[in-house]
Design a protein around this motif. Sequence first.
Motif, PDB file in Angstrom:
ATOM      1  N   ASP A  27      35.199  17.520  -9.994  1.00 23.65           N
ATOM      2  CA  ASP A  27      34.085  18.474  -9.955  1.00 23.65           C
ATOM      3  C   ASP A  27      32.914  17.941  -9.126  1.00 23.65           C
ATOM      4  N   SER A 161      40.658  18.829  -3.779  1.00 23.65           N
ATOM      5  CA  SER A 161      39.555  19.225  -4.653  1.00 23.65           C
ATOM      6  C   SER A 161      39.168  20.676  -4.399  1.00 23.65           C
ATOM      7  N   ARG A 164      42.007  22.954  -5.665  1.00 26.60           N
ATOM      8  CA  ARG A 164      42.020  23.071  -7.133  1.00 26.60           C
ATOM      9  C   ARG A 164      41.049  24.146  -7.602  1.00 26.60           C
ATOM     10  N   LYS A 165      39.906  24.246  -6.920  1.00 25.51           N
ATOM     11  CA  LYS A 165      38.864  25.211  -7.313  1.00 25.51           C
ATOM     12  C   LYS A 165      39.010  26.552  -6.585  1.00 25.51           C
ATOM     13  N   CYS A 167      38.718  27.095  -3.511  1.00 29.53           N
ATOM     14  CA  CYS A 167      37.655  27.196  -2.513  1.00 29.53           C
ATOM     15  C   CYS A 167      38.141  26.855  -1.105  1.00 29.53           C
ATOM     16  N   SER A 171      41.329  33.134  -3.228  1.00 24.71           N
ATOM     17  CA  SER A 171      41.986  32.790  -4.494  1.00 24.71           C
ATOM     18  C   SER A 171      43.488  33.034  -4.419  1.00 24.71           C
ATOM     19  N   THR A 222      46.328  17.548  -6.665  1.00 23.99           N
ATOM     20  CA  THR A 222      45.290  18.229  -7.415  1.00 23.99           C
ATOM     21  C   THR A 222      45.803  18.516  -8.815  1.00 23.99           C
TER      22      THR A 222
END
Length: 222
Positions: A27, A161, A164-165, A167, A171, A222
């Motif tokens: 995060d 990272s 995983r989000k 981003c 989506s 991830t």
Amino acid sequence: MLDEYTAKIKKKIDSFSARIGVCATYDNIKLFSYNENDEFDTACGIIAFVFLEYVRQIFLGILKPTDYLIYEEKNFATGAGVLKFLPFGSKIQVADVALLMVAASDHVAANIMIDALGFNNINSTIRNFGFSKTKLLRKPLIPKVKNIGISSPSDYTNFFSLLRKNCLMSSEASEYMKSILLKQKYKDIISGKILESTKASLFVDVASKSGKADGKMYDNKT
């Protein structure tokens, strides 16, 4: 306490003769890093970035997963994978080439896909996404060519990272990428340590793209 553990880890790394790079975040918090901005040979780890360009083109409609690609002699390679056993001229669906490239580190599949996507397009996307230390150098024409890409631990970490989000891309595109990366066959480096517990394997899986070459190991996830 964290500083104490960090010092111990760095001391352990320094005791090895191998050059090691590590970058661990959660995060947007950097938990541990060591030589994180140094450039390293990626082996098949670079395929994660080739896959990024594949997904970009698929979701833009430039390439269709139901199209077919032809296995030509120029893309023959030994090493990992199953397409090398097919006769030249075989037609393979685009989606299957992508799956084999990622899940089985199939060298022939990677070569076919790199030709289909365009070498310059792949590196342009890598730059446009901000991965400044990462570059596809050549196709994995094993055994003639092995050093196929370079990257840094920080670029690898940022890639996964962001993924995983959700981003990294939309989506929908990000979820698709993770679904394929979860099929990675080779999970015997970092992923294996995470999943070796029977209880952990019931609840946790790892989306990753690792690589090995000439005694060197590379892993990202991830």
